[in-house]
Motif scaffolding. Structure first.
Motif, mmCIF file in Angstrom:
data_model
loop_
_atom_site.group_PDB
_atom_site.id
_atom_site.type_symbol
_atom_site.label_atom_id
_atom_site.label_comp_id
_atom_site.label_asym_id
_atom_site.label_seq_id
_atom_site.Cartn_x
_atom_site.Cartn_y
_atom_site.Cartn_z
ATOM 1 N N LYS A 144 0.822 -1.212 0.000
ATOM 2 C CA LYS A 144 0.000 0.000 0.000
ATOM 3 C C LYS A 144 0.857 1.263 0.000
ATOM 4 O O LYS A 144 0.565 2.224 -0.683
ATOM 5 C CB LYS A 144 -0.921 -0.001 1.221
ATOM 6 C CG LYS A 144 -2.173 -0.805 0.952
ATOM 7 C CD LYS A 144 -3.130 -0.737 2.131
ATOM 8 C CE LYS A 144 -4.337 -1.621 1.855
ATOM 9 N NZ LYS A 144 -5.025 -2.057 3.077
ATOM 10 N N THR A 145 1.928 1.234 0.794
ATOM 11 C CA THR A 145 2.773 2.435 0.858
ATOM 12 C C THR A 145 3.397 2.707 -0.506
ATOM 13 O O THR A 145 3.449 3.845 -0.948
ATOM 14 C CB THR A 145 3.894 2.265 1.900
ATOM 15 O OG1 THR A 145 4.235 0.883 1.982
ATOM 16 C CG2 THR A 145 3.445 2.750 3.272
ATOM 17 N N GLN A 146 3.856 1.656 -1.160
ATOM 18 C CA GLN A 146 4.459 1.858 -2.486
ATOM 19 C C GLN A 146 3.434 2.454 -3.441
ATOM 20 O O GLN A 146 3.734 3.355 -4.212
ATOM 21 C CB GLN A 146 4.949 0.522 -3.050
ATOM 22 C CG GLN A 146 6.276 0.067 -2.456
ATOM 23 C CD GLN A 146 6.629 -1.329 -2.930
ATOM 24 O OE1 GLN A 146 5.799 -2.218 -2.888
ATOM 25 N NE2 GLN A 146 7.851 -1.518 -3.374
ATOM 26 N N LYS A 147 2.193 1.949 -3.358
ATOM 27 C CA LYS A 147 1.161 2.458 -4.254
ATOM 28 C C LYS A 147 0.920 3.929 -3.968
ATOM 29 O O LYS A 147 0.741 4.735 -4.885
ATOM 30 C CB LYS A 147 -0.131 1.666 -4.065
ATOM 31 C CG LYS A 147 -0.150 0.384 -4.869
ATOM 32 C CD LYS A 147 -1.489 -0.306 -4.748
ATOM 33 C CE LYS A 147 -1.437 -1.631 -5.495
ATOM 34 N NZ LYS A 147 -2.384 -2.609 -4.969
ATOM 35 N N ARG A 148 0.902 4.289 -2.667
ATOM 36 C CA ARG A 148 0.654 5.677 -2.304
ATOM 37 C C ARG A 148 1.772 6.551 -2.859
ATOM 38 O O ARG A 148 1.528 7.598 -3.447
ATOM 39 C CB ARG A 148 0.589 5.819 -0.773
ATOM 40 C CG ARG A 148 -0.527 6.755 -0.358
ATOM 41 C CD ARG A 148 -0.680 6.792 1.150
ATOM 42 N NE ARG A 148 -1.441 5.659 1.664
ATOM 43 C CZ ARG A 148 -1.085 4.929 2.722
ATOM 44 N NH1 ARG A 148 0.032 5.195 3.376
ATOM 45 N NH2 ARG A 148 -1.825 3.925 3.137
ATOM 46 N N LYS A 149 3.013 6.087 -2.691
ATOM 47 C CA LYS A 149 4.151 6.849 -3.214
ATOM 48 C C LYS A 149 3.988 7.072 -4.708
ATOM 49 O O LYS A 149 4.226 8.165 -5.220
ATOM 50 C CB LYS A 149 5.452 6.096 -2.956
ATOM 51 C CG LYS A 149 6.034 6.371 -1.588
ATOM 52 C CD LYS A 149 7.444 5.800 -1.507
ATOM 53 C CE LYS A 149 7.903 5.709 -0.052
ATOM 54 N NZ LYS A 149 8.736 4.505 0.148
ATOM 55 N N ALA A 151 1.225 7.092 -6.370
ATOM 56 C CA ALA A 151 0.112 8.010 -6.605
ATOM 57 C C ALA A 151 0.568 9.445 -6.402
ATOM 58 O O ALA A 151 0.177 10.345 -7.138
ATOM 59 C CB ALA A 151 -1.042 7.684 -5.663
ATOM 60 N N ASP A 152 1.413 9.681 -5.375
ATOM 61 C CA ASP A 152 1.908 11.027 -5.122
ATOM 62 C C ASP A 152 2.711 11.532 -6.300
ATOM 63 O O ASP A 152 2.714 12.714 -6.599
ATOM 64 C CB ASP A 152 2.795 11.053 -3.871
ATOM 65 C CG ASP A 152 1.976 10.724 -2.629
ATOM 66 O OD1 ASP A 152 2.593 10.376 -1.605
ATOM 67 O OD2 ASP A 152 0.730 10.800 -2.717
#
Length: 171
Positions: A144-149, A151-152
């Motif tokens: 999830k964190t990688q996906k958020r990164k 997305a940013d």
């Protein structure tokens, strides 16, 4: 006699071989290729009284061959006759059948086969991508964190701006 010996040899060699048929003690058929193979063909070898000092009669007139063009049949017979010439005076029926088996692809390379062409035409462009992208997903399971990164980093259109990953490259 030599013919009797060759006959018995053929019977024992091809015993249980569905491709082989003894039409008479001096006449034999052999199907080259699996049944249902569009490039299968049938050759018939008959022995004149003076065989093997004289050439056997090789025929491709069997009904089985009715889809094969006469030009192909002729070229196969020509090639077989070359083998015959090379083997005159020896028991050669087995040699001829095996020669035809070994050279089946070569013999039939110019025979148009309808089934094959229709298959290759129906392959649509783009299908190869499907398995590839599926494989990718499995390999790169993003947390999830990688996906958020990610997305940013993307701009509002969801596309990554040019050069966003150059930093990684330099590292």
């Amino acid at each position: 006699s030599g013919l009797q010996m060759e006959l018995e040899a053929l019977r024992s060699i091809y015993e249980g071989d569905v491709c082989f048929r003894e039409l008479s003690p001096v006449s034999f058929q052999y199907r080259i290729g699996e049944s249902g193979d569009p490039k299968a063909f049938l050759i018939e070898v008959s022995w004149p009284e003076t065989y093997p000092q004289t050439a056997p009669v090789i025929s491709m007139d069997a009904f089985f061959n009715n889809t094969i063009s006469s030009a192909i049949k002729q070229s196969i017979l020509d090639k077989l006759m070359v083998e015959v010439e090379a083997n005159l005076g020896t028991a050669m029926t087995y040699t001829l059948f095996e020669y035809a088996k070994d050279n089946k692809e070569l013999f039939m390379e110019n025979q148009p086969v309808n089934t094959v062409t229709s298959v290759s035409n129906s392959i649509t462009i783009g299908t190869p991508d499907v398995p590839a992208s599926k494989k990718k997903d499995k390999k790169e399971q993003l947390s999830k964190t990688q996906k958020r990164k990610l997305a940013d980093k993307t701009d509002n259109k969801g596309e990554l701006p040019r050069g966003w990953n150059w930093v990684d490259v330099i590292k």
